[in-house]
Design a protein around this motif. Structure first.
Motif, PDB file in Angstrom:
ATOM      1  N   ALA A  90       0.859  -1.193   0.000  1.00  0.00           N
ATOM      2  CA  ALA A  90       0.000   0.000   0.000  1.00  0.00           C
ATOM      3  C   ALA A  90       0.886   1.231   0.000  1.00  0.00           C
ATOM      4  CB  ALA A  90      -0.902  -0.005   1.227  1.00  0.00           C
ATOM      5  N   LYS A  91       0.293   2.380  -0.085  1.00  0.00           N
ATOM      6  CA  LYS A  91       1.048   3.620   0.014  1.00  0.00           C
ATOM      7  C   LYS A  91       0.223   4.647   0.774  1.00  0.00           C
ATOM      8  CE  LYS A  91      -0.304   5.009  -4.627  1.00  0.00           C
ATOM      9  NZ  LYS A  91       0.181   5.387  -5.931  1.00  0.00           N
ATOM     10  N   ILE A  92       0.917   5.628   1.307  1.00  0.00           N
ATOM     11  CA  ILE A  92       0.272   6.708   2.043  1.00  0.00           C
ATOM     12  C   ILE A  92       0.342   7.952   1.174  1.00  0.00           C
ATOM     13  CG2 ILE A  92       0.405   8.196   4.067  1.00  0.00           C
ATOM     14  CD1 ILE A  92       1.559   5.806   5.596  1.00  0.00           C
ATOM     15  N   VAL A  93      -0.791   8.596   0.976  1.00  0.00           N
ATOM     16  CA  VAL A  93      -0.857   9.837   0.219  1.00  0.00           C
ATOM     17  C   VAL A  93      -1.487  10.909   1.095  1.00  0.00           C
ATOM     18  CG1 VAL A  93      -1.027   8.687  -2.020  1.00  0.00           C
ATOM     19  CG2 VAL A  93      -3.111   9.306  -0.813  1.00  0.00           C
ATOM     20  N   THR A  94      -1.240  12.153   0.754  1.00  0.00           N
ATOM     21  CA  THR A  94      -1.837  13.271   1.477  1.00  0.00           C
ATOM     22  C   THR A  94      -3.035  13.748   0.684  1.00  0.00           C
ATOM     23  OG1 THR A  94       0.305  13.921   2.346  1.00  0.00           O
ATOM     24  CG2 THR A  94      -1.436  15.585   2.388  1.00  0.00           C
ATOM     25  N   LEU A  95      -4.156  13.817   1.332  1.00  0.00           N
ATOM     26  CA  LEU A  95      -5.397  14.227   0.695  1.00  0.00           C
ATOM     27  C   LEU A  95      -5.755  15.621   1.166  1.00  0.00           C
ATOM     28  CD1 LEU A  95      -7.883  13.319  -0.986  1.00  0.00           C
ATOM     29  CD2 LEU A  95      -8.849  12.470   1.141  1.00  0.00           C
ATOM     30  N   GLU A  96      -5.916  16.538   0.218  1.00  0.00           N
ATOM     31  CA  GLU A  96      -6.311  17.905   0.551  1.00  0.00           C
ATOM     32  C   GLU A  96      -7.690  18.165  -0.034  1.00  0.00           C
ATOM     33  OE1 GLU A  96      -3.452  20.701  -0.827  1.00  0.00           O
ATOM     34  OE2 GLU A  96      -1.921  20.033   0.578  1.00  0.00           O
ATOM     35  N   ILE A  97      -8.588  18.609   0.797  1.00  0.00           N
ATOM     36  CA  ILE A  97      -9.944  18.923   0.351  1.00  0.00           C
ATOM     37  C   ILE A  97     -10.188  20.393   0.646  1.00  0.00           C
ATOM     38  CG2 ILE A  97     -12.389  18.451   0.661  1.00  0.00           C
ATOM     39  CD1 ILE A  97     -11.609  15.643   1.592  1.00  0.00           C
TER      40      ILE A  97
END
Length: 119
Positions: free
Chosen positions: A69-76
């Motif tokens: 898996a990977k970790i991403v940064t989510l910006e809303i």
């Protein structure tokens, strides 16, 4: 009114990944073992005879999980909202008593300041 949500995902190259830190809940079990649970991911845990062993098993479990898996940064972006004060801004600009009201407010504030100074 239309709700539009702006969404962006940042994916950093995995060349020089920073070290990640996690909060872990350590709890003694009734059978005298120790359970380490990753806060935010309750299904990611390690069980051992000691706290150190439980943390090591949790770390191994997390590393195994992150290999696939990977970790991403989510910006809303927050939806735009109207300032409620703008609805009444300037409402009294043409009121002939507006200047008198401002003078009364200023006088009242001066009286409050004088009373506070006397205390």
């Amino acid at each position: 009114m239309k709700n539009i949500m702006n969404l962006s995902v940042k994916i950093a190259p995995n060349t020089n990944a920073p070290k990640l830190t996690y909060d872990v809940l350590i709890k003694s079990q009734p059978d005298n073992t120790v359970k380490a649970t990753l806060l935010g991911l309750p299904d990611c845990e390690g069980l051992g005879n000691t706290e150190t062993e439980a943390i090591e098993k949790l770390s191994q479990s997390l590393q195994t999980r992150l290999e696939t898996a990977k970790i991403v940064t989510l910006e809303i972006a927050a939806p735009p909202s109207e300032n409620p004060w703008l609805k009444i801004a300037g409402k009294y600009k043409d009121d002939p008593q507006f200047d008198k009201m401002l003078e009364d407010i200023a006088e009242y504030r001066r009286e409050l300041d004088e009373n506070n100074e006397l205390r």
